[in-house]
Scaffold this motif. Structure first.
Motif, mmCIF file in Angstrom:
data_model
loop_
_atom_site.group_PDB
_atom_site.id
_atom_site.type_symbol
_atom_site.label_atom_id
_atom_site.label_comp_id
_atom_site.label_asym_id
_atom_site.label_seq_id
_atom_site.Cartn_x
_atom_site.Cartn_y
_atom_site.Cartn_z
ATOM 1 N N MET A 224 1.644 5.410 28.459
ATOM 2 C CA MET A 224 2.348 6.362 27.599
ATOM 3 C C MET A 224 1.436 7.441 27.029
ATOM 4 S SD MET A 224 4.183 5.857 23.906
ATOM 5 C CE MET A 224 2.738 5.217 23.143
ATOM 6 N N MET A 228 2.330 11.280 27.775
ATOM 7 C CA MET A 228 2.892 11.965 26.611
ATOM 8 C C MET A 228 1.874 12.913 25.987
ATOM 9 S SD MET A 228 5.919 11.196 26.729
ATOM 10 C CE MET A 228 6.417 12.132 25.272
ATOM 11 N N ILE A 251 9.638 13.791 24.514
ATOM 12 C CA ILE A 251 10.389 12.792 25.279
ATOM 13 C C ILE A 251 11.585 13.449 25.966
ATOM 14 C CG2 ILE A 251 12.016 10.849 24.993
ATOM 15 C CD1 ILE A 251 9.237 9.804 25.116
ATOM 16 N N TYR A 395 7.497 4.447 19.743
ATOM 17 C CA TYR A 395 7.174 5.452 20.761
ATOM 18 C C TYR A 395 7.246 4.835 22.169
ATOM 19 C CZ TYR A 395 5.519 8.644 17.076
ATOM 20 O OH TYR A 395 5.430 9.460 15.992
ATOM 21 N N PHE A 399 9.559 6.029 25.252
ATOM 22 C CA PHE A 399 8.933 6.402 26.512
ATOM 23 C C PHE A 399 9.495 5.570 27.667
ATOM 24 C CE2 PHE A 399 5.359 5.782 29.551
ATOM 25 C CZ PHE A 399 5.286 7.074 30.029
#
Lengths: 405, 296, 383
Positions: A224, A228, A251, A395, A399
């Motif tokens: 992630m 990200m 996202i 998070y 994700f």
């Protein structure tokens, strides 16, 4: 001697082309064993985590037992391809008389943690004296009291750490950890394929990565923080310091690319094979991996920025051979040894003076920005924001949902 | 066991009781085995599925009776559930279509080469499941001849096979094919060839003989094979992970993610439990439908 | 389709039928007519080709050459399921997943015959299994399964019913019972039955015509009593019942008989009962046709009878009869059955005796010592 790579690992590594770095091996390989502890994990003990707990130490048997058990990621240490021996490790064994059991059993931070978590929580030795974990996982271990303070007196070479890495937020004066290697997450691409698909020789931005001409021919990382981080920077936010709303916006951008079919797959280490086969033209990937692929492949840090991560050596709670482990750390902070390793793994070397040593090994590599990056480059490389466990969980959920899980 | 007749004397009652006690002792190893390998994990899994999170501590759970874990998990992941059963169902159907003629051929046509043929069927299983699935990435590669062939016929919606649902179903079919072939072979091999001759003698053509004799008699193998294929296929995550795309995640992937990435053990356990329960219900319905109870 | 409309029973003709497995001829140029409505038994040791013959008629085995006709219809090239022939298999081969009713109905359903239920029920009545209609084959005894197998085949009203060792799996008592049962059914339905067996007693009890097969050929064929009383080869003499055989040479010929000397003893064989064309003759006599006498009573033997001296070496009493084993001067063992008509006064072991019999019962066969030895060997292996 225990410094030979096990046959099976060597065979798999050979199959997947050697001389590529540590994130190559599939993370799913170890999941079976992780699932084994499923039942045992049922009642998580609730007194160990939270805050910075001090780790318990065991009686150090280093002086009576001349051994050390080291767990690292696959293909993350210099190997003599002819003999199958780890050159730098053999040198250490000959110099100190300490037998090193080197195991390439860290395939994924989460999966490795799942494997040893129960023992750590129940205050048991996990049978390893030295492990290598990425920043955020290392932070979790320190917070949970699963890491022991290093005795810097035994690591005189620790002063060789490059200044930029000498302090990190989760381990301010580097009491618990010493970096093993660092790396970038950025854009990797197959040059000839890119040329025929969109008439370019290099990718420099995520706009290009998400260009319709590459539809179905790109992959992203399942890590992630790396995927990200790149997207947050692309959206104009600071991956080292962002808000929930900014993360959600990133996202949404990711979801759009996934749902449109632009993104073929989100993978762990698999993207390298897909790039080699030509199925995938461009990726968000890891610098060392892509560089090791050779001339037809290129890596660049996006104009908007990529991420910088570090894998750290740390000594688990109750390790039996702490002193020996510290001697290993010291050995790898010798600039000559560090240069040897860097020449093999192609990742960023955390040891000051290694660049000078590299001149002797391979002058080209001494100027390689992905092993010894310039400050201009480091300005575009973000260390991902440190997350609280709650943030990490929410998070991660966002994700994983975006990528189909 | 050891029922006592009303007319039996006191002595025989005592010995009958002793006998029945011995019977229970004989059950002990089996029961222990069941307890260790089935009951304890099963109960632990169930209890985990009802745990509640500790406020403010991610990845920490306490024993509770949080039944809502189940509807929550289902609401979140029903698409992956449906997809798992769909993919596993198609893969099972394909495996049956491929395996039946093959098993039939081995059982009736190859004579003394049978053992060799069976070894060939099982041989791929000697290689790791993972490596075999990796091999399919190469075979189904965009530049590979299979993809090129289908592309030439304009049969592929995305111009590729790898990282599509087609690849996932193909991978599932391939990986679990031996589980289909072996029970089918065992069932077919048991059929007395004289039954086929008798049917032939009684005015049934080769096709009718297959329909009326061979097929019904091979049903136990069909049932065993489809179950042995469907159950692991429904829970599989490797094929989806390696051969699929983000649109092809199955329930196994979701359980894995919850377990390892989120450390959300209750959700992972609840999902496993639902998967188990659904499969169990399907299996019982299926077996009853197939009417194999008095066949086996 | 075969076997529809009115049911006319016709003869079964096998013409120059040959079946080779590699170089070995299992059935060797067999020509044979089986009369319509007869109960025909193919008798022989295992491996003699009788089952192969049956399978060729059923269509389960393809002839290497030759043809098979039913009446005028050539069925040689018809597939098994197209032939108006049904088989009762050695192990019955009942369909384990179907109940008795459906097993019996199988052939009718395949031919889309109407009124299956009525036909099946009456067939089950015939074999006395009506109450078992809904049972599965495994729930039946061996004898019951056997009757189902017969019913399943017969219900199709085949031109020919083939029975492949149908009673082989039954115990002795049940076998006797089923022999009578089968005979009754055959008489009732009038279908041609071709019955393959290695049991000579079974063949003789049931069949109108028996054909003894050996090495792919028919050695002798005819009514059981005719074959028994007058065997034409050493194999038949031995295979069908027991026989004492003496190899000798023709020494003289009169108007109605020949003289043969074997081991120095002169035997008289009626010309009508001699099948040896040349001078090498085997003299044969069935054990029950001989009379055993104390050597002292030798002069009571009617003139013209053949006789033989020897010494009793074994006596076994079997109720209705007594079996004596008598050793001749040259060491051959001769078997004699004597009806226990008289009370007492039996010969005992060691007694010198004389055996005598009428030329009316004596038969002459072609061949010499080697034929005897070969026959003994075939029988030893085949049994």
């Amino acid at each position: 001697m225990t410094t030979k790579r096990p046959e099976a690992v060597a065979a798999i590594a050979g199959q997947m082309r050697s001389a590529v770095s540590r994130r190559r091996l599939l993370q799913v390989a170890g999941i079976g064993s992780a699932a084994m502890v499923a039942a045992a994990c049922g009642t998580g003990s609730d007194d160990s985590a939270g805050g910075e707990a001090s780790a318990s130490a065991a009686e150090d048997k280093s002086d009576t037992e001349m051994v050390v058990n080291w767990s690292n990621w696959p293909l993350y240490l210099d190997v003599n391809e002819d003999t199958g021996e780890y050159t730098s490790l053999v040198a250490f064994e000959e110099a100190t008389g300490i037998d090193v059991t080197y195991t390439e059993d860290v395939n994924d931070n989460n999966e490795f943690f799942a494997k040893v978590r129960t023992q750590l929580e129940q205050g048991q030795d996990i049978g390893r004296d030295l492990v290598v974990l990425t920043d955020w996982m290392a932070a979790l271990w320190i917070q949970s009291g699963f890491a022991q303070k290093l005795d810097k007196a035994l690591i005189p070479n620790s002063g060789n750490i490059i200044p930029r890495l000498a302090e990190v937020s989760f381990d301010k004066p580097r009491d618990y950890t010493m970096p093993w290697q660092s790396g970038f997450a950025g854009l990797g691409y197959n040059v000839p394929a890119l040329q025929s698909a969109m008439g370019k020789d290099a990718l420099t931005s995520l706009d290009e990565l998400f260009d319709p001409s590459l539809k179905g021919r790109i992959t992203l990382l399942s890590e992630m923080r790396d995927t990200m981080g790149c997207i947050l920077a692309w959206k104009g936010y600071d991956p080292s310091n962002f808000t929930d709303a900014q993360f959600e916006e990133a996202i949404a951008a990711l979801t759009e690319q996934v749902d449109s079919g632009q993104v073929r797959q989100v993978t762990g280490n698999d993207y390298i094979a897909a790039m080699e086969s030509g199925d995938v033209i461009a990726v968000i990937g890891w610098s060392g991996d892509v560089i090791a692929l050779g001339e037809d492949f290129g890596f660049s840090l996006p104009e908007s920025g990529g991420t910088l991560w570090t894998d750290n050596m740390l000594i688990p709670a109750l390790a039996q051979h702490k002193k020996n482990a510290e001697l290993v750390i010291n050995h790898y902070y010798d600039p000559t040894v560090a240069a040897e390793v860097a020449a093999y793994v192609n990742y960023i070397c955390p040891v000051e003076g290694a660049q000078a040593e590299m001149e002797k090994i391979d002058p080209d590599l001494a100027t390689d920005e992905y092993i010894f990056p310039s400050s201009a480059m480091l300005d575009r490389a973000y260390v991902f924001m440190e997350l609280t466990p709650e943030q990490n969980e929410s998070y991660s959920r966002l994700f994983e949902k975006a990528i189909g899980n | 066991m050891a029922a006592v007749l009303p007319s039996a004397g006191k002595q025989s009652q005592v010995s009958a009781q002793r006998k029945s006690r011995t019977g229970y002792f004989l059950l002990l190893p089996g029961m222990t085995w069941l307890a260790i390998f089935f009951a304890i994990p099963f109960v632990t899994l169930f209890m985990t599925s009802l745990q509640a999170p500790v406020a403010g501590k991610s990845g920490q759970y306490v024993p509770a009776f949080q039944v809502s874990n189940y509807p929550d998990a289902l609401a979140e992941y029903w698409p992956q559930f449906l997809r798992s059963f769909l993919y596993a169902g198609i893969a099972t159907g394909l495996a049956l279509l491929i395996a039946y003629p093959l098993a039939y051929f081995i059982a009736f046509k190859v004579g003394r080469w049978r053992a060799l043929m069976l070894v060939l069927v099982i041989a791929p299983s000697f290689a790791s499941f993972l490596l075999r699935t990796y091999a399919w990435k190469t075979i189904l590669s965009d530049e590979g001849f299979i993809t090129s062939f289908f592309n030439a016929l304009h049969l592929l919606p995305d111009d590729r096979i790898l990282n599509t649902s087609i690849a996932v179903v193909a991978g599932l079919t391939y990986n679990f094919l031996p589980f289909m072939i072996l029970p089918l072979y065992a069932a077919l091999e048991k059929i007395d060839p004289r039954l086929l001759e008798a049917s032939n003698d009684l005015y049934a053509s080769a096709f009718t003989t297959f329909r009326k004799i061979t097929w019904p008699l091979s049903l136990p193998g069909v049932v065993a094979g489809t179950l042995l294929t469907f159950i692991p296929a429904a829970g599989d995550y490797i094929n989806s992970e390696l051969l699929g795309s983000t649109q092809d995640r199955m329930i196994g992937n979701v359980i894995q993610t919850n377990f390892i990435e989120f450390r959300d053990y209750p959700t992972a356990s609840a999902l496993s439990f639902v998967l188990m329960a659904v499969i169990l219900v399907m299996v019982f319905t299926y077996i009853r439908r197939a009417g194999t109870e008095d066949l086996v | 389709m075969a076997n529809e409309g009115t049911h006319n029973v016709e003869d079964l003709h096998l013409t120059n039928l040959t079946k080779k497995f590699g170089e070995v001829a299992a059935v060797d140029d067999l020509t044979l007519t089986i009369p319509a409505g007869s109960f025909f038994a193919l008798l022989g040791a295992s491996g003699c080709g009788k089952t192969t013959t049956l399978r060729m008629v059923a269509g389960l085995e393809e002839p290497t050459s030759g043809s098979i006709h039913i009446g005028q219809q050539d069925i040689t090239n018809l597939r098994a399921f197209q032939r108006p022939v049904n088989t009762v298999f050695q192990s019955y081969a009942l369909f384990p997943h179907l109940d008795i009713f459906e097993n019996v109905a199988f052939g009718l359903r395949r031919r889309k015959v109407k009124n299956v239920d009525a036909a099946v029920n009456s067939m089950l009545e015939l074999v006395e299994l009506a109450p078992m209609a809904r049972r599965k084959p495994t729930q039946l005894s061996g004898g019951q399964q056997q009757r189902v197998a017969v019913a399943r085949a017969l219900i199709n009203e085949p031109d020919v019913l083939l029975l492949d060792e149908p009673l082989g799996a039954l115990d002795l008592k049940l076998r006797r019972q089923m022999q009578i049962e089968l005979k009754r059914i055959q008489t009732e339905v009038g279908t041609t039955f071709v019955h393959v067996t290695h049991d000579q007693e079974e063949a003789m009890t049931m069949a109108d015509t028996v054909a003894v097969m050996n090495s792919g050929r028919i050695e002798q064929m005819g009514h059981p009593a005719d074959i028994y009383e007058l065997p034409k080869t050493a194999f038949v003499a031995n295979f069908l019942g027991q026989a004492n055989l003496f190899a000798g040479a023709r020494t003289g010929t009169s108007s109605d008989s020949i003289d043969v000397v074997a081991n120095g003893i002169n035997f008289r064989v009626l010309s009508t009962r001699n099948s040896a064309p040349g001078d090498e003759v085997i003299v044969g006599i069935r054990p029950e046709k001989m009379t055993i006498l104390d050597l002292h009573d030798k002069d009571t033997i009617p003139s013209g009878h053949n006789m033989l001296e020897g010494r009793v070496i074994d006596v076994s009493y079997a109720g209705v009869s007594t079996q004596y084993l008598v050793e001749t001067q040259w060491g051959q063992k001769v078997t004699v059955f004597e009806q226990n008509v008289l009370v007492g006064d039996r010969s005992s072991v060691g007694d010198p005796v004389v055996l005598h019999w009428s030329p009316d019962h004596t038969f002459g066969l072609a061949g010499g010592e080697t034929v005897l030895a070969d026959t003994a060997q075939i029988l030893a292996v085949g049994a």
